[in-house]
Design a protein around this motif. Structure first.
Motif, mmCIF file in Angstrom:
data_model
loop_
_atom_site.group_PDB
_atom_site.id
_atom_site.type_symbol
_atom_site.label_atom_id
_atom_site.label_comp_id
_atom_site.label_asym_id
_atom_site.label_seq_id
_atom_site.Cartn_x
_atom_site.Cartn_y
_atom_site.Cartn_z
ATOM 1 N N LEU A 105 -24.911 -41.413 31.786
ATOM 2 C CA LEU A 105 -23.875 -42.005 31.274
ATOM 3 C C LEU A 105 -23.185 -42.856 32.329
ATOM 4 N N ASP A 106 -22.410 -42.303 33.263
ATOM 5 C CA ASP A 106 -21.946 -43.084 34.495
ATOM 6 C C ASP A 106 -23.148 -43.125 35.485
ATOM 7 N N ARG A 107 -23.937 -42.307 35.390
ATOM 8 C CA ARG A 107 -25.244 -42.389 36.307
ATOM 9 C C ARG A 107 -26.677 -41.605 35.780
ATOM 10 N N GLU A 176 -21.228 -39.969 7.031
ATOM 11 C CA GLU A 176 -20.178 -41.135 7.191
ATOM 12 C C GLU A 176 -19.752 -41.222 8.716
ATOM 13 N N ARG A 177 -20.050 -39.981 9.692
ATOM 14 C CA ARG A 177 -19.813 -39.930 10.807
ATOM 15 C C ARG A 177 -20.915 -39.715 11.993
ATOM 16 N N CYS A 178 -20.977 -40.781 12.839
ATOM 17 C CA CYS A 178 -22.115 -40.839 13.862
ATOM 18 C C CYS A 178 -21.247 -40.469 15.071
ATOM 19 N N VAL A 179 -22.025 -39.651 16.030
ATOM 20 C CA VAL A 179 -21.470 -39.441 17.505
ATOM 21 C C VAL A 179 -22.593 -39.911 18.437
ATOM 22 N N ARG A 180 -22.454 -40.961 19.245
ATOM 23 C CA ARG A 180 -23.364 -41.395 20.131
ATOM 24 C C ARG A 180 -23.592 -40.198 21.392
ATOM 25 N N THR A 181 -24.756 -39.711 21.830
ATOM 26 C CA THR A 181 -24.574 -38.610 22.808
ATOM 27 C C THR A 181 -25.008 -39.510 24.190
ATOM 28 N N PRO A 182 -24.819 -38.588 25.147
ATOM 29 C CA PRO A 182 -24.924 -39.178 26.587
ATOM 30 C C PRO A 182 -26.385 -39.220 27.063
ATOM 31 N N PHE A 183 -27.257 -38.628 26.176
ATOM 32 C CA PHE A 183 -28.699 -38.435 26.722
ATOM 33 C C PHE A 183 -29.535 -39.700 26.609
ATOM 34 N N VAL A 184 -30.670 -39.844 27.393
ATOM 35 C CA VAL A 184 -31.356 -40.847 27.480
ATOM 36 C C VAL A 184 -32.979 -40.299 27.380
ATOM 37 N N HIS A 185 -33.730 -41.130 26.568
ATOM 38 C CA HIS A 185 -35.208 -40.446 26.470
ATOM 39 C C HIS A 185 -35.821 -41.332 27.597
ATOM 40 N N LEU A 186 -36.771 -40.886 28.321
ATOM 41 C CA LEU A 186 -37.715 -41.375 29.484
ATOM 42 C C LEU A 186 -38.817 -41.422 28.418
ATOM 43 N N VAL A 286 -27.510 -43.140 46.225
ATOM 44 C CA VAL A 286 -26.209 -43.631 45.441
ATOM 45 C C VAL A 286 -25.836 -42.981 44.340
ATOM 46 N N PRO A 287 -24.713 -42.732 44.153
ATOM 47 C CA PRO A 287 -24.151 -41.713 42.834
ATOM 48 C C PRO A 287 -24.841 -42.046 41.736
ATOM 49 N N GLN A 288 -25.284 -43.398 41.316
ATOM 50 C CA GLN A 288 -25.671 -43.646 40.022
ATOM 51 C C GLN A 288 -27.221 -43.095 39.935
ATOM 52 N N TYR A 304 -32.596 -55.689 44.830
ATOM 53 C CA TYR A 304 -31.985 -54.647 44.276
ATOM 54 C C TYR A 304 -30.465 -54.700 44.331
ATOM 55 N N GLY A 305 -30.010 -53.949 43.480
ATOM 56 C CA GLY A 305 -28.378 -54.229 43.379
ATOM 57 C C GLY A 305 -27.721 -52.770 42.973
ATOM 58 N N LEU A 306 -26.760 -52.651 43.439
ATOM 59 C CA LEU A 306 -25.976 -51.335 42.850
ATOM 60 C C LEU A 306 -25.379 -51.752 41.559
ATOM 61 N N PHE A 307 -25.692 -50.973 40.540
ATOM 62 C CA PHE A 307 -24.932 -51.203 39.168
ATOM 63 C C PHE A 307 -24.098 -50.149 39.097
ATOM 64 N N ASP A 308 -22.698 -50.160 38.702
ATOM 65 C CA ASP A 308 -21.787 -49.244 38.255
ATOM 66 C C ASP A 308 -21.754 -49.506 36.814
#
Length: 361
Positions: A105-107, A176-186, A286-288, A304-308
């Protein structure tokens, strides 16, 4: 306690099966994993299944044919409905064997406790749950991943209606209703050996007449109604290894060694999965838990750059409102934002350059 059950189908996944079991066993518990074996003949795979079956993993061996592979969505639906009938879990997660669940999500986080905590936050949602963020491993570049937006399935208990074979289009009682989850598939699809990639692509295309260039149709093959079926797999037989690697050379990605580190924590050597090519490697504090990365010039210079993620979304309203990039603004930065000079973080931290001895990827 929230119970999440996970199911995959595999055939002869000698490299990925045990890491998949260990990764998700650490999150959900071994007894909550189900492996549908689609007719494996590899002795190592059979041994892995036998060992973990003794530790609580459910191994289903009755779906052994190519026709069963084509019915994967239907088979998974039946399995999940069986869990619902027994009130066996709060969530059901169908996955491919080259997919590994994380939180982003944020990281980026691969911590099992943090991943489980995200399921707790979804327990009261009355909606179709969508996980549409994916990190595809970059070939010949361990710890580098390309962000992509690809929908994947996740079901709350007692909500499933149907599921397609690709696991991309979950149907539930909440159309009629979808919710996006905070997960990611590697998505660890890009195996270190290009011929290994072709071998598994061939296995998945075996039912389609004319799918592989130069091969004559065989008895029992079909001409699919959708001419694009398996199209992404056909690419590997149309492109050389050099073309394949070159396609990744100048596309930005992220550097996230936390993934390989977690494999090592689980007792898994990441080299057979991610490769051992001499791409730049260094600790990230880094926190992310990741850095944005791109190759410059001939590929030997790395930036390389820090992305927030939150700061980038806050500062770029046009990106957030975009139907595609709003799903994951990180992809916008990879595709356009970096080139346009948009700020990747709020505190003005500049990227740094690293010179490699030879071009990588």
């Amino acid at each position: 306690m929230t119970v999440i059950r996970c199911v995959t189908m595999q055939k002869n996944e000698a490299t990925l099966l045990e890491p998949w079991i260990l990764w998700h066993g650490a999150i959900f518990g071994l007894s909550n994993l189900t492996v549908v074996d689609n007719g494996s003949t590899d002795p190592h795979v059979k041994d892995v299944q036998k060992r973990y079956e003794a530790q609580g993993v459910q191994i289903i061996r009755k779906y052994r044919s190519q026709k069963d592979f084509l019915r994967k969505g239907e088979i998974f639906t039946d399995i999940i409905r069986g869990w619902d009938a027994e009130n066996a879990c709060d969530f059901a997660l169908p996955m491919d064997c080259d997919e590994f669940l994380a939180f982003f999500l944020d990281r980026l986080s691969v911590d099992p406790a943090e991943i489980r905590a995200q399921f707790e936050l979804l327990k009261d949602e009355q909606a179709t749950l969508i996980t549409d963020r994916l990190l595809l491993n970059v070939p010949n570049a361990p710890s580098y991943y390309r962000p992509q937006s690809v929908p994947r399935a996740l079901f709350k208990a007692h909500t499933i209606v149907g599921l397609d074979r690709g696991l991309h289009a979950p149907q539930t009682i909440y159309p009629e209703r979808c919710v996006r989850t905070p997960f990611v598939h590697l998505h660890l699809h890009n195996r270190p050996d290009y011929e290994d990639i072709r071998r598994f692509a061939r296995q998945k295309l075996a039912h389609i007449a004319g799918a592989i260039p130069g091969e004559k149709p065989r008895a029992g093959q079909i001409t699919p109604e959708n001419p694009k079926e398996g199209y992404h797999l056909r690419y590997y037989f149309q492109a050389s290894q050099e073309d394949f690697l070159r396609s990744y050379l100048h596309t930005p990605d992220i550097y996230a060694p936390v993934i390989a580190d977690h494999f090592r924590t689980l007792g898994v050597d990441p080299a057979p999965i991610l490769g051992d090519t001499a791409a730049p490697q260094f600790p990230v504090h880094v926190p992310q838990n990741f850095l944005a990365h791109r190759r410059l010039e001939d590929g030997s210079q790395h930036e390389y750059g820090l992305f927030d993620p939150l700061a980038y979304a806050y500062e770029n309203e046009d990106v957030v409102k975009d139907a595609f990039y709003g799903i994951w603004p990180l992809i916008h930065y990879m595709d356009a934002g970096w080139r346009e000079g948009r700020r990747p973080n709020a505190n003005g931290m500049e990227p740094f350059l690293l010179q490699a001895a030879v071009p990588t990827v």
